[in-house]
Enzyme design. Structure first.
Site, short mmCIF file in Angstrom:
data_model
loop_
_atom_site.label_atom_id
_atom_site.label_comp_id
_atom_site.label_asym_id
_atom_site.label_seq_id
_atom_site.Cartn_x
_atom_site.Cartn_y
_atom_site.Cartn_z
N LYS A 24 12.50 -3.24 -2.78
CA LYS A 24 12.62 -1.68 -3.62
C LYS A 24 14.03 -2.15 -4.53
O LYS A 24 13.92 -1.42 -5.68
CB LYS A 24 12.82 -0.79 -2.52
CG LYS A 24 11.59 -0.11 -1.79
CD LYS A 24 11.85 1.14 -1.08
CE LYS A 24 10.64 1.65 -0.57
NZ LYS A 24 10.68 2.62 0.47
N LYS A 60 -3.79 -1.37 -2.61
CA LYS A 60 -4.24 -0.22 -1.58
C LYS A 60 -4.05 0.83 -2.36
O LYS A 60 -3.13 0.98 -3.27
CB LYS A 60 -3.33 -0.20 -0.04
CG LYS A 60 -2.51 0.40 -0.15
CD LYS A 60 -1.42 0.29 1.10
CE LYS A 60 -0.27 0.93 0.69
NZ LYS A 60 0.09 2.17 1.61
N LYS A 82 0.35 6.50 -3.66
CA LYS A 82 0.47 7.28 -4.67
C LYS A 82 1.44 6.83 -5.76
O LYS A 82 1.33 7.49 -6.84
CB LYS A 82 1.76 8.46 -3.92
CG LYS A 82 2.79 7.80 -3.14
CD LYS A 82 3.76 9.02 -2.58
CE LYS A 82 5.03 8.12 -2.01
NZ LYS A 82 4.57 7.66 -0.70
P1 ADP Z 1 1.67 5.65 -0.32
O1 ADP Z 1 1.24 3.96 -0.03
O2 ADP Z 1 0.77 6.49 -1.04
O3 ADP Z 1 3.41 5.64 -0.53
P2 ADP Z 1 2.67 5.95 2.47
O4 ADP Z 1 3.35 4.43 2.45
O5 ADP Z 1 3.60 7.07 2.25
O6 ADP Z 1 1.54 5.81 1.18
O7 ADP Z 1 1.96 6.12 3.84
C1 ADP Z 1 1.84 7.16 4.42
C2 ADP Z 1 0.80 6.91 5.67
O8 ADP Z 1 -0.64 6.79 5.21
C3 ADP Z 1 0.98 5.59 6.42
O9 ADP Z 1 0.79 5.95 7.67
C4 ADP Z 1 0.18 4.64 5.77
O10 ADP Z 1 -0.11 3.61 6.68
C5 ADP Z 1 -1.06 5.51 5.41
N1 ADP Z 1 -1.69 4.96 4.10
C6 ADP Z 1 -1.02 5.12 2.93
N2 ADP Z 1 -1.87 4.42 1.98
C7 ADP Z 1 -3.02 4.05 2.62
C8 ADP Z 1 -4.20 3.62 2.39
N3 ADP Z 1 -4.43 3.02 1.17
N4 ADP Z 1 -5.01 2.99 3.21
C9 ADP Z 1 -5.07 3.78 4.63
N5 ADP Z 1 -4.04 4.11 5.35
C10 ADP Z 1 -2.99 4.42 4.08
NA NA Z 2 4.39 3.38 0.47
#
Ligand code: ADP
Ligand code: NA
Length: 330
Positions: free
Chosen positions: A114, A197, A200
């Protein structure tokens, strides 16, 4: 017998959580309510490690909490709250920071990634101590199990180390948490780039299914998902990442096994799969969207539920914090 405590949280998200959050996390959170003592937190203290617009952050926290509730988190069976409403998180983080090695914190790969990405100007001490706050989140509730993806594994290790260190220095205080990988944990990929993956922070909006989007937009995104030059619906993560992702989404959204779904589309084109998956996802999300908007239209009710959650959380967290303070000599 007591149920194991599970702690999990998400950062408040700009407008809407996405399909990966829903199928990969929220669905499991809801299911866990039958067997564990769940603590579900909107981690807004973590969110400010990156500059935020205050009005937007406040709104995002409410929207995220509303989405937890709409997904089926039951405020009776779960402790659902917004992190900044429970001061013990910041208080315990301070204490834990004093037993965290500077070098130890500096080894966190997420911080290194980061800080590289954000640049020196935006790399704050808060970003550096983020994992210490996460340790506080977990340890305040005598958490037994923490659902973690790969990106949080190192942070959970740090949490375990800090808990053990505190216990040996000051006497048994913290429960040492363990990583927990849900049996049914779907991993959803970007619809336009199935090597990444769904996130957001995705490169393109087209690959990201936002839960609160208009159903027409959701359907359009799914129907425009990248596939491959073949025509055969078959699960093969390596050779057919796009189709495999669609089958994973289908399986997670319907509860059917992948083989059953693949068999149904044998000899049919990708178009049918995409069209029917779009319908399935839209239908599945419909009650979720409706409930989220109902909650957002009734701020008093949402506030009431969050106040109850914060009170439940505080009661537990204060108990642990009081013991910590006593141990360190306050
Ligand atoms: P992002 O990757 O959008 O920033 P976060 O890291 O805030 O999402 O993840 C919040 C929750 O959602 C976590 O428990 C994470 O494991 C799950 N999560 C996020 N993206 C995915 C995905 N593409 N597939 C499955 N679970 C996900
Ligand atoms: Na994330």
């Amino acid at each position: 017998t007591e149920r194991p405590v599970v702690f999990s949280g998400m950062q408040p998200s700009s407008d809407s959580l996405h399909l990966g959050n829903y199928l990969g996390a929220l669905v499991n959170w809801v299911a866990l309510q039958d067997t564990v003592d769940p603590i579900y937190c909107v981690v807004d203290l973590h969110a400010i490690t990156v500059a935020q617009d205050p009005a937007k952050l406040r709104e995002s926290s409410r929207r995220t909490a509303a989405q937890y509730l709409a997904a089926g988190i039951d405020p009776e069976r779960s402790t659902l709250f917004v992190q900044s409403q429970v001061p013990a998180h910041a208080e315990l983080a301070w204490v834990l920071g004093t037993i965290t090695g500077f070098g130890e914190a500096g080894r966190m790969t997420q911080f290194k990634d980061k800080s590289q990405r954000y640049g020196a100007e935006s790399t704050t001490v808060g970003l550096f101590t983020y994992p210490v706050l996460m340790a506080a989140d977990i340890l305040l509730y005598e958490t037994n199990l923490v659902p973690v993806g790969d990106d949080q594994r190192q942070h959970l290790e740090l949490t375990r180390d800090l808990a053990g260190r505190f216990n040996s220095r000051y006497g048994e205080t913290f429960v040492i948490p363990e990583a927990y990988i849900p049996e049914t944990s779907a991993r959803i990929y970007d619809l336009q780039d199935p090597s990444a993956k769904m996130s957001k922070s995705a490169a393109s909006e087209a690959g990201l299914v936002r839960l609160l989007d208009d159903p027409k937009i959701t359907a359009k995104k799914i129907k425009s998902a990248v596939t491959d030059a073949e025509r055969e619906v078959r699960y093969d993560r390596q050779a057919k990442p796009g189709i495999s992702n669609l089958l994973d989404i289908y399986a997670a959204a319907s509860g059917e096994p992948i083989e059953t779904i693949a068999a149904r589309y044998e000899g049919r084109g990708y178009g049918d799969l995409k069209k029917e998956l779009a319908e399935l996802v839209v239908e599945r999300l419909e009650p979720f969207r409706t409930r989220t908007f109902e909650l957002l239209d009734d701020p008093a009710e949402l506030d009431r539920l969050l106040a109850i959650g914060a009170e439940k959380a505080s009661e537990r967290a204060e108990r642990v914090l009081a013991q910590v303070y006593e141990r360190v000599g306050f």
